[in-house]
Design a protein around this motif. Sequence first.
Motif, short mmCIF file in Angstrom:
data_model
loop_
_atom_site.label_atom_id
_atom_site.label_comp_id
_atom_site.label_asym_id
_atom_site.label_seq_id
_atom_site.Cartn_x
_atom_site.Cartn_y
_atom_site.Cartn_z
N GLU A 1 -5.39 7.89 2.23
CA GLU A 1 -5.45 6.78 1.28
C GLU A 1 -5.74 7.32 -0.11
OE1 GLU A 1 -7.87 2.59 0.50
OE2 GLU A 1 -7.81 3.47 2.51
N CYS B 1 -6.07 5.68 -3.93
CA CYS B 1 -6.08 4.54 -4.87
C CYS B 1 -5.35 3.32 -4.30
CB CYS B 1 -5.46 4.97 -6.20
SG CYS B 1 -6.38 6.29 -7.02
N ASP B 2 -5.74 2.93 -3.10
CA ASP B 2 -5.20 1.74 -2.43
C ASP B 2 -3.79 1.91 -1.90
OD1 ASP B 2 -7.55 0.30 -2.82
OD2 ASP B 2 -6.90 -0.43 -4.77
N TYR B 3 -3.24 3.11 -2.00
CA TYR B 3 -1.94 3.39 -1.40
C TYR B 3 -2.12 4.30 -0.19
CZ TYR B 3 0.21 1.61 -5.69
OH TYR B 3 0.60 0.81 -6.73
N ARG C 1 0.81 -1.22 0.00
CA ARG C 1 0.00 0.00 0.00
C ARG C 1 0.83 1.27 0.00
NH1 ARG C 1 -4.79 0.00 4.09
NH2 ARG C 1 -5.65 1.46 2.57
#
Length: 494
Positions: free
Chosen positions: A376, A378-380, A30
Amino acid sequence: MDYYTLVFGSILALGLLYILAKLSSGGTKRFPPGPSPWPVIGNIHLLGAKPHVSMANLAKIYGPIMSLKLGQMTTVVISSSSMAKQVLKYQDQDFSGRFVPGAVRAHKYSKFSMAWSPVCPQWRMLRKIMNTNIITSNRLDANQHMRSQKVKELIAYCAKCSQEGEAVDVGQAAFKANLNLMSNTLFSKDLADPFSDSKVELKDVIWRFLAEIGKPNLVDFYPILEKIDLQGIGRRTTIHVDKLFKIFDGLINERLEEKRKGSTEKSDVLETFLNSSEENPKEIDHNHIKSVFLDLFVGATDTTTSTVEWVMAELLKQPEIMKKAQAELAEIIGKGKSIEEADASRLLYLQCIIKETFRMHPPAPLVPRSVQQDIELCDYIIPKGSQILVNVWAISRDITFWDDPFVFKPERFWSSDMDVRGQDFDLIPFSAGRRICPGYPLALRVIPVILGSLLNSFNWKLEADIEPKDLDMEEKFGLTLAKAHPLRAIPSPL
């Protein structure tokens, strides 16, 4: 141990192992990918003299969301229009912080500035004053005559050079014109009038200030070095800001004396801010006024000057495009006639040229933001305190969207309704979202008139018989993306 206890214990152990594995893999997955950092310096060695280009090349390897370690600072680079839209539109509030370079902390400039302060009540108040009293259509219309006069003075200077057969330093001439324009907008005076008794010319001090804050500063990579100031950037910017603030103090005090004597109220920016200060003395004071003045001078002069110089350079490199623009001007305006701001919307090819210049040479190649907490994206996970850089230069050269992105082709915009006001994220020269450049309405009025006037008043050729194909188009990275070598061209009568 009975059978059920064994089964239950085994299931529980496997569940815990699964959760730990997921947490472990998720933690590394992530965090945005990026090159492995070296000890102490991190990834600084990968940037070179043109960080915007180096970051664009790295993004081809690591993707549109990439993390770099620059000294002690975590930097996340956004390199696609879809990710820029996510950051600057859908999650604009999360990414609305501003990384403050060490150079702009001089005299607490960044503390009272609108450009560098975080989104807070002070920032909202200053932005409201700007939006309602300075860059509204009505206010810009009211000051149009003044801007027109400054452009005529620029043309008169070029005419003098033409008569004497001398070359015009296009960037410097545009810089002076924009500075005079801004000084009249702010305090209804030309530079020669308020500063005639001073040995320090405003244009020279601002030029030096811009040069300093555009330099890579070790303090920004290693905050622990701020008090040492190894490069002397902090010391020199403090000197420049001190000179500028003293000039602004003199103008403020002069206007207050005029108001005390009951002089006729002026309709400039200084008057607006002083009236706001009288109404809300606890919210806005002279520190705010001086810092916003510096914001406006820097924003209006450097970016507009850079764009004008790049347009003229591209046209001199491709004379056939210049001839098309001059033909349009002759047909719609009349050869040699003055151009007004209302004419710009009819000059469709000139507008295409300006858009293509914004694409090829965005005034600010890297748009800086920061995050004040873990975010957060885009999933990072973007860690708290990270600097965010939107690589506008890379986005405007994305081969998945632009045909021949490294070729200057104004015609690409001929049948396009793409706008530059922060809604089309493939072309965001003024950034987007709540921190979009507040002066863009003024820039979009001034740039077409300056360029149209230069092209409709003279023919232009490079000095020293330089061939168009040999014109140096090298970039110089700094606060703006300027030409590395000044453009010098000789005007002649049409």
